[in-house]
Design an enzyme around this catalytic site. Structure first.
Site, PDB file in Angstrom:
ATOM      1  N   GLU A 242      -8.340 -13.949   4.410  1.00 45.40           N
ATOM      2  CA  GLU A 242      -6.333 -14.763   5.134  1.00 45.40           C
ATOM      3  C   GLU A 242      -6.481 -13.836   3.765  1.00 45.40           C
ATOM      4  OE1 GLU A 242      -5.121 -17.992   7.108  1.00 45.40           O
ATOM      5  OE2 GLU A 242      -6.740 -19.275   5.450  1.00 45.40           O
TER       6      GLU A 242
ATOM      7  N   GLU B 200     -13.096 -25.347   9.720  1.00 47.65           N
ATOM      8  CA  GLU B 200     -12.310 -24.181  10.112  1.00 47.65           C
ATOM      9  C   GLU B 200     -12.824 -23.259   9.009  1.00 47.65           C
ATOM     10  OE1 GLU B 200      -7.917 -23.999  10.010  1.00 47.65           O
ATOM     11  OE2 GLU B 200      -7.967 -22.222   9.248  1.00 47.65           O
TER      12      GLU B 200
END
Length: 532
Positions: free
Chosen positions: A183, A178
């Site tokens: 974020e 990933e």
């Protein structure tokens, strides 16, 4: 809407449907086509208008735009680019939102995409939001990904711009990787995070590889969140300033292991705003929250124009060096080959048989015969597929370590659940750690003479009540030799030597030894046998 009119030739000279560099408009198409190239890009144009094909993205620094959404249309995110999620099951993180396919949650207008997270009852959830995925419509192997966006605010918001593997060839999460481009959590409003997760590095183990940086007023101000990804590393940027790099090299990735580096496969883009959950709600949520939004100005994907950059074949591989000569784990390194545009990977042959490719400048061979001569050939391959000449190197495998020598824990031939780390013990090198119950290490050793032996282990521990087992696993039969129990050594790098509880017999010849953990909370640096 921009007209598709540029076809670029990238990498191995294959044709890729590329992004238009003009500002002309077009209307609709009734065709449905899919184009894939060895650059790793897959693009699909479905029925309906072809939208925003990189008309505003300019080639720069030899980066060529190949896939974009400028959001120069109205309505839902365009189906030629995105699939909208339609569920709300917590997504493995105890998230509170339901992702819908409604304009209320994902709307394109005035040249922008707005993802709105709202407090409302919907399908047994108390919040709604949207999640866009480019899988099957924009799948990429390497490149620069740039997303210009404003982020939401509010305690509980958890926006993300990230990538997941298209095919998960190394298994389910986290084994196939990933890449978190950006974020953010609402309780730390202006901090931006960039992270990777892999089989060995992930938040379940607390070993994820990432970093963070501060950006000014991320709610009201657009910032460009980007990565540059190739065979050697992934780099993270905010507004063109690098703040993190994860390298595919010997420090993090011995011999191109997918457990450390699964990033040699296609990944697709995801844009979403979650609410609550393990991270977004780690400091609680605002009970008065009503709604917030992430606004995206554009999504642009670039790839290097290697066909223009690369004019020469790579130089031949040189500087071979045996790093480890245990027969079942013979490791050989070499110097990085020269090339005018960079080396993509190396092809590795043993006795003229192709073994594998690696981006690292080393390779570990297993299942070899001891005291036997082999011929290694390594060929450097650049990003356009040009190759160096064959570089041959002969080496002879050693013999198995004697049980009378000190055995480094890191010299195993097989293992389960173990990771290596630099040791601060007096001998240096690496120790094994991140040990859980039933994890094990396998060693092939030589017993020079029959006799009665004891064993000592070099241990660092953070708790009491630890135990491991020493097992003779020769001929696939597991016979317990002794148990080793030990307490808290007061730290992961505070090393003590502990002895097994009893003596055991060994007979002359090669044996397979298994070290099995019965508990967690300790690391091993080395062990040694003492003949009585």
């Amino acid at each position: 809407m921009k007209k598709l009119l540029v076809i670029m030739i990238l990498f191995f000279g294959l044709v890729l449907t590329a992004c238009d560099l003009t500002k002309t408009k077009t209307t609709t198409t009734k065709q449905s086509t899919t184009t894939t190239s060895t650059t790793g890009i897959t693009t699909t144009t479905e029925q309906g208008p072809i939208v925003d094909e990189c008309g505003k993205a300019e080639a720069k620094d030899n980066w060529v735009p190949v896939w974009c959404d400028e959001f120069d249309y109205e309505g839902l995110p365009h189906p030629s680019k995105w699939t909208l999620e339609n569920k709300g099951d917590g997504f493995g993180n105890n998230e509170l939102q339901f992702y819908t396919r409604r304009l209320d949650n994902a709307k394109v207008e005035n040249g922008e995409l707005t993802i709105t997270v709202k407090k409302e009852n919907y399908s047994n959830r108390n919040y709604t939001s949207a999640k866009l995925m480019s899988r099957g419509k924009g799948d990429f192997l390497y490149g620069k990904m740039e997303i210009r966006a404003k982020l939401p605010m509010g305690k509980g918001t958890w926006p993300a711009i990230w990538m997941m593997p298209t095919d998960s060839v190394y298994g389910g999460w986290p084994n196939s990787g990933e890449i978190d481009i950006m974020e953010h959590v609402g309780y730390d409003q202006n901090r931006i995070h960039g992270t990777v997760h892999t089989g060995n590095y992930n938040h379940n183990k607390g070993t994820q590889k990432g970093n963070s940086t501060k950006a000014q007023d991320v709610y009201n101000t657009y910032h460009v969140y980007a990565i540059e990804w190739d065979a050697k590393s992934i780099k993270w940027f905010v507004d063109g300033v690098k703040y993190h790099e994860f390298k595919n090299d010997e420090a993090t990735n011995p011999d191109n292991s997918s457990g450390n580096w699964p990033f040699d496969q296609k990944f697709y883009l995801i844009l979403n705003v979650a609410f609550g959950g393990n991270w977004g709600g780690a400091q609680g949520i605002d009970p008065n929250f009503s709604s917030s939004r992430m606004i995206v100005d554009y999504v642009r994907v670039y790839q290097k124009d290697y066909a223009s950059l690369d004019k020469e074949n790579p130089g031949d591989v040189e500087g071979f060096n045996v790093i480890n000569n245990i027969p079942t784990s013979t490791k050989i390194a070499w110097n990085e080959a020269s090339d005018d545009a960079g080396i993509s990977h190396y092809e590795v042959y043993l006795n003229d048989e192709y073994i594998n490719k690696t981006a690292a400048t080393s390779f570990t061979f297993t299942d070899l015969t001891e005291n036997t001569e082999y011929e290694l050939k390594v060929i450097a391959v650049d990003y356009t597929g040009k190759k160096s000449g064959d570089s041959a190197y002969s080496f002879t495998t050693g013999t198995y370590p004697s049980v009378l020598s000190r055995i480094k824990a890191a010299s195993y031939i097989d293992m389960q659940g173990i990771q290596l780390e630099a040791t601060r013990d007096s001998d240096g090198g690496q120790n094994v750690g991140y040990i859980d119950p039933n994890d094990y290490l396998i060693y092939k050793l030589n017993v020079p003479e029959d006799g009665t032996y004891k064993v000592k282990f070099r241990i660092a521990s953070t708790k009491s009540g630890n135990k491991l087992e020493l097992i003779n696993a020769t001929d696939e039969q597991e016979v317990l030799l002794t148990e080793v129990t030990f307490g808290n050594t007061n730290g992961w790098q505070n090393w003590q030597t502990v002895e097994g509880s009893g003596s055991f017999n060994l007979t002359t010849g090669n044996i397979i030894i298994k070290v099995k953990a019965s508990t967690d909370g300790f690391n091993i640096n080395w062990f040694e046998f003492i003949k009585e």
